[in-house]
Design an enzyme around this catalytic site. Structure first.
Site, mmCIF file in Angstrom:
data_model
loop_
_atom_site.group_PDB
_atom_site.id
_atom_site.type_symbol
_atom_site.label_atom_id
_atom_site.label_comp_id
_atom_site.label_asym_id
_atom_site.label_seq_id
_atom_site.Cartn_x
_atom_site.Cartn_y
_atom_site.Cartn_z
ATOM 1 N N LEU A 94 -33.648 -42.960 58.532
ATOM 2 C CA LEU A 94 -33.209 -42.905 57.490
ATOM 3 C C LEU A 94 -33.408 -44.326 56.784
ATOM 4 C CD1 LEU A 94 -30.941 -41.368 54.738
ATOM 5 C CD2 LEU A 94 -29.287 -42.569 56.003
ATOM 6 N N LYS A 133 -24.827 -37.584 53.932
ATOM 7 C CA LYS A 133 -23.833 -36.141 54.706
ATOM 8 C C LYS A 133 -24.101 -36.005 56.604
ATOM 9 C CE LYS A 133 -27.149 -33.353 55.419
ATOM 10 N NZ LYS A 133 -28.826 -32.077 55.133
ATOM 11 N N ASP A 136 -24.683 -27.404 57.113
ATOM 12 C CA ASP A 136 -26.544 -28.781 56.822
ATOM 13 C C ASP A 136 -27.069 -28.674 55.723
ATOM 14 O OD1 ASP A 136 -27.707 -30.674 58.071
ATOM 15 O OD2 ASP A 136 -29.716 -29.230 58.114
ATOM 16 N N HIS A 141 -25.759 -28.957 49.680
ATOM 17 C CA HIS A 141 -26.869 -29.431 48.797
ATOM 18 C C HIS A 141 -27.383 -28.188 47.868
ATOM 19 C CE1 HIS A 141 -28.665 -32.129 51.385
ATOM 20 N NE2 HIS A 141 -29.154 -31.534 51.738
ATOM 21 N N LYS A 173 -34.791 -22.139 58.037
ATOM 22 C CA LYS A 173 -35.933 -23.577 58.852
ATOM 23 C C LYS A 173 -36.856 -22.169 59.444
ATOM 24 C CE LYS A 173 -33.227 -27.306 59.975
ATOM 25 N NZ LYS A 173 -33.882 -27.667 59.083
#
Ligand code: NAP
Length: 429
Positions: free
Chosen positions: A11, A126, A213, A218, A300
């Site tokens: 990240l 997160k 996740d 989101h 996914k």
């Protein structure tokens, strides 16, 4: 001063440092950036790893920007507090950015408490907790050292330009403001579809799954921005009051969970029950949204990478253009495109040229890039700027984290049996 915990991680290298350089080049970053992680690099070795990453993207960091950066190795599980105190001593305001896995949130908060610095902010990535209980425990722990106005819980989706545009689109345009309710809207779809699988994150992902996740953060945040009532002002807390209020009114109607066929092999766990796909039909117990299903879907290894919010409008009351065997009215639709091509599309019916009265759905499109150019700041750049400026609007407040876990926890408990899907499937399985 900005202190990044986890500075050698993916990240930091891919998102945070490039975003900080962009802010520096725009004159919006003047603070030094202290990078901390476990790898025993010297400052120069650390900078070299950054340059190597960046050169792959064919843009190099400016020397002036790199002068702001220092690197110190330390193990956050057994830190040398005296050494950290000597490195981090300052009278300036300090922003602590926790770019690490959630298991380190608590130990690092303890480190910061022992450092005993004055003016401070803390930024969490997160996931904030693994369920309501762990999130509450974590929140209690950080509340001993930080006040809510010093805590920035990142949901990087909220940094995306089109997501910020949702409020403008809804509340600055009378043509939309008045139709944004159950009188006109039949159904709302919120979709985040990914092409990639779990990649290198299998350890984390197999414990989390799509519900923790993606859905808890989101998708529920997108739902809140889509459904919330008008805030009394654009002040951070007025907006966040409405976000939390709408999340507290969400009730679950239907749950579908699934896993892509090759997942178990990929994560090397042949009995894994982790969902890589979830679709929830939710109700909002509020007059404004009575009987409007909100269908939130994410998965996914699907056919395409895209994120969008679709508002499907009610049918016209008088079907003038329907014959006995054919209803020509296709419901109008407003589609907010979040990625990859940001914009808004409105679909409606028009007459096909010719002597017959035949209808076809056509679209009007606002293309963000065509109107404003291609250089929209990346989500992390916007969010880092907000943190520097102390604007908490786009960060999740504790009451909304709590409300989201209250929705997700019971779903995790009672989720139905998994079905399986082929890699490359369309988003509606
Ligand atoms: N990657 C993304 O695009 C992305 C997107 C959204 C959210 N996030 C969230 O951001 C966080 C970080 O993700 P990431 O992908 O960057 O993880 P990562 O690549 O695994 O990086 C983890 C970092 O933590 C450091 N670290 C781990 N244990 C440590 C310890 N005991 N002492 C000192 N340093 C330690 C590592 O240092 P060493 O390498 O030196 O050991 C590394 O710098 C996670 O919470 C993730 O969910 C990531």
């Amino acid at each position: 001063m900005i202190v990044i915990f986890g500075a050698t991680g993916d990240l930091t290298r891919r998102k945070l440092i490039p975003a900080l350089q962009n802010l520096f080049l725009k004159g919006k970053l003047k603070d030094r950036v202290v990078c901390l992680a476990r790898k025993k690099y010297s400052r120069l070795e650390f900078l070299e790893t950054l340059q190597t990453d960046r050169l792959i993207g064919e843009v190099s960091y400016s020397e002036e920007f790199l002068k702001l950066i220092s690197y110190h190795f330390t193990d956050f599980s057994s830190p040398n507090i005296d050494y950290l105190k000597s490195v981090l001593t300052t009278d300036e305001e300090v922003t602590f950015y926790l770019a690490v896995g959630p298991e380190l949130f608590q130990p690092i908060t303890d480190i910061i408490r022992q450092l005993n610095l004055g003016r401070k902010k803390i930024v969490f990535e997160k996931p904030f907790g693994n369920d309501l209980e762990s999130a509450t425990r974590l929140n209690r722990c950080i509340s001993k050292t930080f006040k809510e106005k010093e805590i920035y819980r990142i949901d990087h989706y909220l940094g995306k330009e089109m997501v910020q545009n949702i409020l403008v689109f809804r509340f600055a345009n009378s043509i939309f403001e008045h139709i944004w309710n159950s009188n006109f809207i039949k159904k709302v779809e919120i979709i985040i579809s990914e092409e990639i699988g779990v990649e290198q994150r299998s350890d984390y992902y197999d414990k989390a799954g799509a519900l923790r996740d993606m859905m808890q953060n989101h998708l529920l945040q997108l739902l809140a921005l889509t459904a919330m009532s008008s805030p009394v002002s654009m002040k951070a807390d007025d907006i966040r009051d409405e976000v939390a209020d709408i999340l507290r009114k969400v009730k679950t109607r239907e749950i579908t969970v699934a896993q892509y066929n090759s997942y178990r092999k990929e994560v090397n766990k042949l009995d894994s029950e982790t969902e890589t796909y979830v679709s929830l039909t939710l109700d909002i117990e509020d007059d404004k949204w009575r009987e409007v299903p909100f269908v939130l879907t994410t998965g996914k290894k699907l056919a395409k990478r895209f994120a969008e919010i679709n508002l499907i409008m009610k049918d016209v009351s008088c079907k003038l253009f329907s014959s006995d065997n054919k209803d020509q009215n296709i419901p109008n639709m407003i589609s907010l495109k979040i990625q990859p091509n940001e914009g808004i599309i409105i679909k409606f019916n028009a007459k096909i040229p010719g002597t017959d009265m035949e209808l076809q759905q056509v679209k009007m499109e606002f293309c963000h890039k065509c109107e404003f150019g291609p250089n929209t700041p990346e989500a992390y750049e916007s969010l880092l700027q907000d943190i520097i400026e102390g604007d908490q609007t786009l960060f999740t407040r504790w009451d909304s984290v709590e409300a989201s876990w209250r929705i997700i926890d019971p779903i995790i408990e009672k989720k139905n049996e998994l079905s399986f899907y082929k890699e490359g499937s369309e988003v509606n399985l």
